[in-house]
Design an enzyme around this catalytic site. Sequence first.
Site, PDB file in Angstrom:
ATOM      1  NE  ARG A  36      -4.399  -1.449   1.827  1.00  0.00           N
ATOM      2  CZ  ARG A  36      -5.361  -1.689   2.722  1.00  0.00           C
ATOM      3  NH1 ARG A  36      -5.175  -1.374   3.999  1.00  0.00           N
ATOM      4  NH2 ARG A  36      -6.502  -2.241   2.358  1.00  0.00           N
ATOM      5  CE  LYS A 197     -19.241 -17.291   9.501  1.00  0.00           C
ATOM      6  NZ  LYS A 197     -19.493 -16.456  10.670  1.00  0.00           N
ATOM      7  N   GLY A 354      -8.220  -8.931   0.813  1.00  0.00           N
ATOM      8  CA  GLY A 354      -6.990  -9.343   1.491  1.00  0.00           C
ATOM      9  C   GLY A 354      -6.603 -10.787   1.254  1.00  0.00           C
ATOM     10  N   GLY A 377     -12.517  -4.274   1.941  1.00  0.00           N
ATOM     11  CA  GLY A 377     -13.926  -3.920   2.110  1.00  0.00           C
ATOM     12  C   GLY A 377     -14.455  -3.014   1.007  1.00  0.00           C
TER      13      GLY A 377
HETATM   14  C1  3PG Z   1      -8.471  -1.546   5.164  1.00  0.00           C
HETATM   15  O1  3PG Z   1      -7.442  -1.898   5.746  1.00  0.00           O
HETATM   16  O2  3PG Z   1      -9.199  -2.334   4.520  1.00  0.00           O
HETATM   17  C2  3PG Z   1      -8.802  -0.093   5.135  1.00  0.00           C
HETATM   18  O3  3PG Z   1      -7.710   0.643   5.569  1.00  0.00           O
HETATM   19  C3  3PG Z   1     -10.046   0.211   5.944  1.00  0.00           C
HETATM   20  O4  3PG Z   1      -9.842  -0.086   7.301  1.00  0.00           O
HETATM   21  P1  3PG Z   1     -11.090  -0.243   8.267  1.00  0.00           P
HETATM   22  O5  3PG Z   1     -11.773  -1.535   7.858  1.00  0.00           O
HETATM   23  O6  3PG Z   1     -10.544  -0.289   9.665  1.00  0.00           O
HETATM   24  O7  3PG Z   1     -12.004   0.925   8.034  1.00  0.00           O
END
Ligand code: 3PG
Length: 397
Positions: A36, A197, A354, A377
């Site tokens: 990143r 899931k 991830g 996310g």
């Molecule tokens: C992540 O690592 O996916 C982003 O930096 C968002 O982090 P968070 O889920 O704690 O908002």
Amino acid sequence: MGWKTLDDMDLDGKVVLTRVDINVPVENGKVTDATRIERILPTLRDILSKGGKPVLLAHFGRPKGKPVPEMSLRVVLPALEEALGRPVAFAGDCIGEAAAEAIGDLPAGGVLLLENTRFHKEEETNDPDFAGALAANGDVYCNDAFSAAHRAHASTEGIAHLMPSCVGRLMQEELTALEKALGKPERPVMAVVGGAKVSTKLELLGNLIDRVDSIVIGGGMANTFLAAQGLEVGKSLCEHDMTGTAREILAKAGDGGCTILLPVDVVVAREFKAGAAHEIVPASACPADAMILDAGPATIARIAAAFGEARTLVWNGPLGAFEIAPFNAATDAAARQAASLTRAGRLLSVAGGGDTVAALNASGSAEAFSYVSTAGGAFLEWLEGKTLPGVAALDQG
Ligand code: 3PG
Ligand code: MG
């Protein structure tokens, strides 16, 4: 793409508040994966070359609105300096005197990192006064944190309404790649959806069914679909309360002409551990005392054949228990196949999340993919068809 980019902005002599996502993994005080950090370098270099001063806004971990020493962004500073090849200044607070002083001291060509925005509870509540205090530090807002754009926080959303704004290079690249993959893709479009899931991927499946021509379902969630068809899954990870939902998804896919590919054979074991004794059985023949940990070779062959027909592939989630060998076999084989078709110019392949990126890296295929997102996310929410607040707030070009 629609949004203003760094090309549209006059940055000469300007303080550019640059929202980045450097929420990187750290072990024993050292960054263990600098991806990143590396991915924001084009933005920082472009701001510098246009005469701007990048002042970085970022979160780190989830400190829940108060200073937590272990979640100080100081720990990321050496890796950032090494990647950038120049010193980076640091301010102990992202607003107020500490920030203002550090910005005042910043020479031309300097880069400054401000302390974790989430040390203030007003960050996550998207408090307008806090957003104002952040905005007071600079002249222009550049958002390069696509992977945090699903959060409507002060530093990702509120601030964008208070000053001229644009997307950074990484955000620009992410949006362009995702638009190619799902906005106006070359067909047939295929998706791979895996993971533990079904319940966490319902909206994703619902949106993809309307947009793609076929979906490979893998990982633990495939077991729920097998159970939904009346098959025994033994001791496998399975959400038995979701079988009705799984049947609805299959029916909706059938009506909409989206083919769902489920495992036809599976790798089963009695223990969840690396190297556990295992066997390959038809998906209809999981022994009562065994658990499904991967897709079998016949399934891999079907997936490979389907990849061969596709022109575009979107991938989120592993096909098996990829963290422990040999249950990474299906994920690895499918990833290598997608990589080789991409290299041959026959497939546009986009992956994110991830676990997915870890699996692609482990199989050595990530490099060959057309695009690998830095987002978890946010990638998922984008695939769900949601508007990302951090993107929506930025100025249109
Ligand atoms: C992540 O690592 O996916 C982003 O930096 C968002 O982090 P968070 O889920 O704690 O908002
Ligand atoms: Mg704006």
